[in-house]
Write an enzyme that holds these catalytic residues in place. Structure first.
Site, PDB file in Angstrom:
ATOM      1  N   HIS A  96       0.940  -1.222  -0.004  1.00  0.00           N
ATOM      2  CA  HIS A  96       0.003   0.055  -0.025  1.00  0.00           C
ATOM      3  C   HIS A  96       0.838   1.253  -0.200  1.00  0.00           C
ATOM      4  CE1 HIS A  96      -2.867   2.967   1.378  1.00  0.00           C
ATOM      5  NE2 HIS A  96      -3.755   2.209   0.649  1.00  0.00           N
ATOM      6  N   GLU A 165      -3.764   1.965  -7.629  1.00  0.00           N
ATOM      7  CA  GLU A 165      -4.169   2.900  -6.781  1.00  0.00           C
ATOM      8  C   GLU A 165      -3.254   4.221  -6.987  1.00  0.00           C
ATOM      9  OE1 GLU A 165      -6.541   1.776  -2.935  1.00  0.00           O
ATOM     10  OE2 GLU A 165      -4.258   1.461  -2.443  1.00  0.00           O
TER      11      GLU A 165
HETATM   12  C1  PEP Z   1      -6.902   3.207  -0.001  1.00  0.00           C
HETATM   13  O1  PEP Z   1      -6.482   3.644   1.056  1.00  0.00           O
HETATM   14  O2  PEP Z   1      -6.588   2.142  -0.368  1.00  0.00           O
HETATM   15  C2  PEP Z   1      -8.072   3.910  -0.477  1.00  0.00           C
HETATM   16  C3  PEP Z   1      -8.349   3.566  -1.717  1.00  0.00           C
HETATM   17  O3  PEP Z   1      -8.448   4.869  -0.009  1.00  0.00           O
HETATM   18  P1  PEP Z   1      -9.954   5.839  -0.319  1.00  0.00           P
HETATM   19  O4  PEP Z   1     -10.897   5.282  -0.960  1.00  0.00           O
HETATM   20  O5  PEP Z   1     -10.094   6.499   0.836  1.00  0.00           O
HETATM   21  O6  PEP Z   1      -9.241   6.840  -1.484  1.00  0.00           O
END
Ligand code: PEP
Length: 246
Positions: A96, A165
């Site tokens: 992450h 992400e």
């Molecule tokens: C995350 O921390 O993996 C994430 C996707 O957070 P958010 O949905 O709040 O952007």
């Protein structure tokens, strides 16, 4: 199979299980329930009690990270994949951006993936470019590096999920546009297909909510979502699933 993974980050105490009870009861009655899997990654402190509670239920519990050593060691506060698995988790996030920014290198992440898989944890491997990478048009290069430096051919790809992400999207309310995201997910799958014959599932994460999921669902290459903020509310999390299948 689609995935809706809720990452609680530093949130939750024992009674927060009420949130998951509501999500579980929605899931068990949902006519679309066979099409997707719900996984929640609470903090380490709640993994054992939540895993026991949901043992024979639909929701699966995972951890948010794991240490890059097997079994036991002398590292203060470290928690190994073996320890996580022994309290009932079935999945773990690895890589992450919160942990990468605190020093997790690709070398460490490779060991985490390897030990997690060896201990029967399925891995949700997170990748994503930063704001300046995007500005400098380095997105594909960064993503490719993050993948090839960690995911090895010898890893059993059926037990790996990749979560894309973009760091600039996490917790900001900013999301990629549809064309850009389609191209990026397609590219990630191409890189993965060069390692494994079949690409593992690729999820999107970053500010997903019940409204913008309407756009994300049009991109059929996306196999599900990693949801941070909205996973701390049963209503918001359920709305994402409802609107995805509407
Ligand atoms: C995350 O921390 O993996 C994430 C996707 O957070 P958010 O949905 O709040 O952007």
């Amino acid at each position: 199979m689609r995935y809706f993974i809720g990452n609680w980050k530093m949130f939750g105490i024992p009674k927060s299980i009420n949130i998951l009870n509501k999500i579980n009861s929605f899931h068990s009655k949902d006519k679309n329930r066979k099409k997707y899997r719900v996984i929640i990654t609470p903090p380490y402190t709640l993994i054992e009690s939540y895993s026991k509670h949901f043992k024979n239920k639909k929701i699966l519990i995972g951890s948010q990270n794991c240490y890059q050593k097997d079994q036991f060691s002398s590292n203060t506060a470290a928690v190994s994949p073996y320890m996580i698995r022994s309290v009932g988790a079935k999945y773990t996030l690895v890589g992450h951006s919160d942990n990468r920014s605190e020093g997790d290198t690709s070398k460490m992440l490779k060991r985490k993936v390897e030990f997690a898989l060896n201990n029967n944890l399925k891995v949700v491997f997170c990748i994503g470019e930063g704001r300046s990478d995007k500005k400098n048009k380095k997105t594909f290069k960064v993503l490719k590096n993050q993948i090839i430096k960690v995911l090895e051919k010898k890893f059993y790809s059926n037990n790996i999920i990749v979560a894309y992400e973009p760091i600039w999207s996490i917790g900001t309310g900013k999301i990629p546009n549809k064309d850009e995201l389609t191209k990026t997910i397609t590219y990630i799958k191409k890189v993965l297909k060069n390692i494994y014959k079949k690409s593992p599932a690729v999820l999107y994460g970053g500010s997903v909510d019940g409204n913008n999921v309407e756009m994300f669902k049009q991109i059929t290459e996306i196999d599900g979502f990693l949801i941070g903020g909205a996973s701390k509310s049963s209503k918001k999390f359920i709305d994402i699933i409802k609107n995805y299948y509407r």
